[in-house]
Design a protein around this motif. Sequence first.
Motif: not given
Length: 133
Positions: A34-36, A42-44, A76-78, A84-85
């Motif tokens: 989900r975009p945050n 990026v959070r897991f 994932y960051s790329a 947005s995260g």
Amino acid sequence: MLAKANRITRGADYRAAVRRGARFTGANTVTYIRPNPDSSVVRFGFIVSKAVGNAVGRNLVRRRLKAAAYELLPQYSAATDGESGMDVVVRALPASAQAPWASLHEELLRASARHTNRSNTSRTPTSKGSVRP
């Protein structure tokens, strides 16, 4: 190990990702992405229920998933646009107890690629009457 900034810690964030995130199913995991817009990282988060096994088995699966997430964090960051995260919640299925690390790693990698492809195709403008490839 994932840094504190890269971990989902609140139950509300888990619920939001699972309820409103894009779902990608594999043989051993279900990944919700989900975009945050409130975060730039990026959070897991990981969900490993008792159906996976006893405490030792669940912790082994959780450690394997965390190691795979740590290795895939740059990818994932790329996939984010930098502003947005993204929240990624991985739910381990009972089959993940016997799955090797490489298979769990591959499923997280595949989920990232599928999410990137899905978001790129949804941004592609199409005119009325044209067909997307």
